[in-house]
Design a protein around this motif. Structure first.
Motif, PDB file in Angstrom:
ATOM      1  N   ARG A  20       0.900  -1.148  -0.212  1.00 14.05           N
ATOM      2  CA  ARG A  20      -0.031   0.074   0.352  1.00 14.05           C
ATOM      3  C   ARG A  20       0.816   1.065   0.036  1.00 14.05           C
ATOM      4  NH1 ARG A  20      -5.320  -0.629   0.739  1.00 14.05           N
ATOM      5  NH2 ARG A  20      -6.158  -2.891   1.605  1.00 14.05           N
ATOM      6  N   GLN A  21       1.992   1.275   0.898  1.00 10.52           N
ATOM      7  CA  GLN A  21       2.808   2.433   0.779  1.00 10.52           C
ATOM      8  C   GLN A  21       3.444   2.409  -0.539  1.00 10.52           C
ATOM      9  OE1 GLN A  21       5.246   1.277   4.116  1.00 10.52           O
ATOM     10  NE2 GLN A  21       3.703   2.113   5.809  1.00 10.52           N
ATOM     11  N   GLY A  22       3.788   1.489  -1.069  1.00  9.24           N
ATOM     12  CA  GLY A  22       4.516   1.416  -2.465  1.00  9.24           C
ATOM     13  C   GLY A  22       3.577   2.072  -3.594  1.00  9.24           C
ATOM     14  N   PHE A  23       2.237   1.962  -3.316  1.00 10.15           N
ATOM     15  CA  PHE A  23       1.209   1.917  -4.206  1.00 10.15           C
ATOM     16  C   PHE A  23       1.144   3.882  -4.139  1.00 10.15           C
ATOM     17  CE2 PHE A  23      -1.502  -1.905  -5.093  1.00 10.15           C
ATOM     18  CZ  PHE A  23      -0.547  -2.536  -5.809  1.00 10.15           C
ATOM     19  N   ASP A  24       1.228   4.271  -2.675  1.00 13.68           N
ATOM     20  CA  ASP A  24       1.150   5.563  -2.619  1.00 13.68           C
ATOM     21  C   ASP A  24       2.295   6.323  -3.384  1.00 13.68           C
ATOM     22  OD1 ASP A  24      -1.361   5.584  -1.478  1.00 13.68           O
ATOM     23  OD2 ASP A  24      -0.336   5.544   0.677  1.00 13.68           O
ATOM     24  N   ARG A  25       3.437   5.827  -3.426  1.00  9.19           N
ATOM     25  CA  ARG A  25       4.499   6.396  -4.080  1.00  9.19           C
ATOM     26  C   ARG A  25       4.067   6.574  -5.577  1.00  9.19           C
ATOM     27  NH1 ARG A  25       7.490   4.098   0.056  1.00  9.19           N
ATOM     28  NH2 ARG A  25       7.901   2.148  -0.974  1.00  9.19           N
ATOM     29  N   VAL A  26       3.782   5.290  -6.065  1.00  7.21           N
ATOM     30  CA  VAL A  26       3.286   5.382  -7.624  1.00  7.21           C
ATOM     31  C   VAL A  26       2.402   6.579  -7.957  1.00  7.21           C
ATOM     32  CG1 VAL A  26       2.556   4.112  -9.691  1.00  7.21           C
ATOM     33  CG2 VAL A  26       4.281   3.133  -7.845  1.00  7.21           C
ATOM     34  N   PHE A  27       1.402   6.540  -6.962  1.00  6.09           N
ATOM     35  CA  PHE A  27       0.192   7.373  -7.156  1.00  6.09           C
ATOM     36  C   PHE A  27       0.810   9.050  -7.215  1.00  6.09           C
ATOM     37  CE2 PHE A  27      -2.854   4.161  -5.337  1.00  6.09           C
ATOM     38  CZ  PHE A  27      -2.886   3.297  -6.509  1.00  6.09           C
ATOM     39  N   ALA A  28       1.841   9.187  -6.431  1.00  4.88           N
ATOM     40  CA  ALA A  28       2.447  10.448  -6.267  1.00  4.88           C
ATOM     41  C   ALA A  28       3.134  10.746  -7.766  1.00  4.88           C
ATOM     42  CB  ALA A  28       3.422  10.638  -5.187  1.00  4.88           C
ATOM     43  N   VAL A 256       5.651  -2.869  -7.712  1.00  2.13           N
ATOM     44  CA  VAL A 256       5.490  -2.474  -6.349  1.00  2.13           C
ATOM     45  C   VAL A 256       5.462  -4.084  -5.557  1.00  2.13           C
ATOM     46  CG1 VAL A 256       4.280  -1.573  -4.588  1.00  2.13           C
ATOM     47  CG2 VAL A 256       4.918  -0.198  -6.472  1.00  2.13           C
ATOM     48  N   VAL A 257       4.392  -4.804  -6.163  1.00  3.55           N
ATOM     49  CA  VAL A 257       3.986  -5.970  -5.417  1.00  3.55           C
ATOM     50  C   VAL A 257       5.152  -6.843  -5.776  1.00  3.55           C
ATOM     51  CG1 VAL A 257       2.486  -7.867  -5.634  1.00  3.55           C
ATOM     52  CG2 VAL A 257       1.691  -5.576  -6.182  1.00  3.55           C
ATOM     53  N   LEU A 258       5.772  -6.988  -6.682  1.00  2.00           N
ATOM     54  CA  LEU A 258       7.101  -7.888  -6.926  1.00  2.00           C
ATOM     55  C   LEU A 258       8.088  -7.557  -5.966  1.00  2.00           C
ATOM     56  CD1 LEU A 258       8.088 -10.305  -8.217  1.00  2.00           C
ATOM     57  CD2 LEU A 258       9.099  -8.764 -10.214  1.00  2.00           C
ATOM     58  N   LYS A 259       8.535  -6.246  -5.699  1.00  2.00           N
ATOM     59  CA  LYS A 259       9.271  -6.075  -4.629  1.00  2.00           C
ATOM     60  C   LYS A 259       8.945  -6.323  -3.421  1.00  2.00           C
ATOM     61  CE  LYS A 259      11.288  -1.685  -4.379  1.00  2.00           C
ATOM     62  NZ  LYS A 259      11.411  -0.167  -4.487  1.00  2.00           N
ATOM     63  N   ALA A 260       7.900  -6.317  -2.886  1.00  3.86           N
ATOM     64  CA  ALA A 260       7.532  -6.820  -1.378  1.00  3.86           C
ATOM     65  C   ALA A 260       7.648  -8.337  -1.522  1.00  3.86           C
ATOM     66  CB  ALA A 260       6.118  -6.468  -1.296  1.00  3.86           C
ATOM     67  N   LYS A 261       7.137  -9.058  -2.694  1.00  3.97           N
ATOM     68  CA  LYS A 261       7.053 -10.465  -2.599  1.00  3.97           C
ATOM     69  C   LYS A 261       8.495 -11.069  -2.811  1.00  3.97           C
ATOM     70  CE  LYS A 261       3.986 -12.508  -2.881  1.00  3.97           C
ATOM     71  NZ  LYS A 261       3.180 -12.940  -3.999  1.00  3.97           N
ATOM     72  N   LEU A 262       9.354 -10.419  -3.529  1.00  2.00           N
ATOM     73  CA  LEU A 262      10.606 -10.988  -3.713  1.00  2.00           C
ATOM     74  C   LEU A 262      11.354 -10.878  -1.967  1.00  2.00           C
ATOM     75  CD1 LEU A 262      12.614 -11.861  -5.706  1.00  2.00           C
ATOM     76  CD2 LEU A 262      13.178  -9.540  -6.092  1.00  2.00           C
TER      77      LEU A 262
END
Ligand code: PLP
Length: 386
Positions: A20-28, A256-262
């Protein structure tokens, strides 16, 4: 509560906040296509994969198409592969007009049998299908590549395959859609073939929350051409096209999802290994459990057992279903017998090992969050049923 076949919800709890935090950065920054997260995750993937280059892309299927297209494989070319795989393996070859030459698998590892690769090469050279079954049109084929599959997460027999490829001057494209994270004789499986393709489909060992994939290679020139094919065959600039390509980019949000999953992937691989060991121990003597040869480590995309015969397989599946335990049959029809490939002319009985496996194999629930209690229930239900 019913036991899930794979548990994506339990996994989400591990990474939800970070995503969710990563998505926020992308939305920015709003760079939804090829945003900075793509490059970041590609660097992390390359390090994990043990490869010089990692290119993300839109799916595992496109990850197979990228190297095939970059190598110029097309009509008149043959690619040796296994019939006991997901359809996309052969589909990628056939989509480009090339011909899949199938070679049966080892009955215990379910992976392509190097002895039969040798026979198929001999048969192609001699133009003699009595040496090894060949597809229709074999007289006019030029063999270009071998596409082994790391089925269910177990690495293929790469020492043998790479030696054959070297001798015959063939490219090896590893279909590691299920095998990413596996280890072959101390090396990440993704560092061995000339190029490795993987998938980030949610159900794969390293899945995202949508479609995605990646290719890995140490070959600078091949990486450069695959980079071009990924975006419409672009040259030095996006509006300068030097070849035909695809729109095969990975999404920034999925990066973003992949970074967290990795980040949690190594721990998940360990957890899958523990689940596999508990199955091995608990199922001993009731069904044939998967073989992992010395020096191999599986990423355990699936845990697949073999029953005595087709009737026993169907009975076991029904008994587990009655106990609310989901199972899957991978794969009910080997690829050479799929209706779309009937023009290849492979008769029933031409790939006996794969054809038999498709009748006696059953995959049990397998994921890193399978509790010991749930797993005990599964083991007891299997033992009771057989
Ligand atoms: C899943 C899979 C693919 C295709 O991956 P997608 O991401 O679904 O396109 C290719 N080969 C094998 C062996 C697979 O399991």
């Amino acid at each position: 509560m019913a036991i899930p076949f794979i548990d994506i919800k339990a996994q989400l709890a591990q990474v939800e906040q970070e995503i969710r935090q990563g998505f926020d950065r992308v939305f920015a920054h709003c760079q939804f296509i090829m945003g900075p997260e793509i490059k970041e995750v590609e660097e992390q993937l390359a390090a994990f994969a043990g490869a010089k280059h990692a290119l993300t892309c839109s799916s595992g299927t496109d990850a197979l198409l990228l190297p095939l297209m970059a190598m110029g494989i097309g009509p008149g070319d043959a690619v040796i592969t296994t019939p006991f795989t997901f359809f996309a393996t052969l589909e990628s070859i056939a989509l480009l007009g090339a011909t899949p030459v199938v070679v049966d698998v080892d009955p215990r590892t379910f992976n392509i049998d190097p002895d039969r690769i040798e026979l198929a090469i001999k048969a192609l050279k001699a133009k003699d299908p009595s040496i090894h079954p060949l597809p229709k049109g074999y007289e006019a084929l030029t063999l270009k590549a071998i596409m082994p599959v790391d089925l269910f997460g177990l690495p293929a027999d790469y020492d043998r395959i790479m030696a054959i490829a070297k001798r015959e001057d063939l490219q090896v494209i590893g279909d590691s859609a299920q095998g990413f994270g596996g280890v072959y004789k101390g090396r990440p499986v993704s560092s061995i073939p000339h190029v490795t393709a993987t998938s980030f489909f949610p159900a794969k060992p390293l899945g995202v929350y949508g479609d995605g994939g990646a290719v890995f290679t140490d070959d600078d020139a091949l990486a450069e051409v695959m980079r071009s094919v990924r975006v419409h065959g672009m040259g030095h600039d996006r509006y300068y096209n030097v070849r035909l390509g695809l729109n095969a980019r990975f999404d920034t949000l999925q990066a973003v999802v992949l970074k967290a999953k990795l980040r949690i992937f190594p721990a998940e691989l360990d957890a899958r290994q523990k689940v596999a060991e508990r199955y091995d121990e608990g199922l001993k003597g009731s069904v044939v459990t998967p073989l992992v040869p010395e020096g191999y480590r599986s990423s355990w995309a699936q845990y697949s057992v073999l029953t005595k015969g087709p009737k026993e397989r169907d009975a076991l599946q029904a008994a587990l279903k009655a106990a609310d335990i989901p199972t899957m049959i991978y794969y009910p029809i080997p690829c050479h017998r799929q209706p779309v490939f009937k023009d290849l002319g492979y008769a029933e009985g031409s790939m006996p090992v794969s054809e038999n496996l498709s009748k006696v194999i059953l995959s049990l629930p397998m994921h890193p969050y399978l509790t010991e209690a749930d797993q005990q229930k599964i083991i007891e239900a299997v033992r009771k049923a057989v």
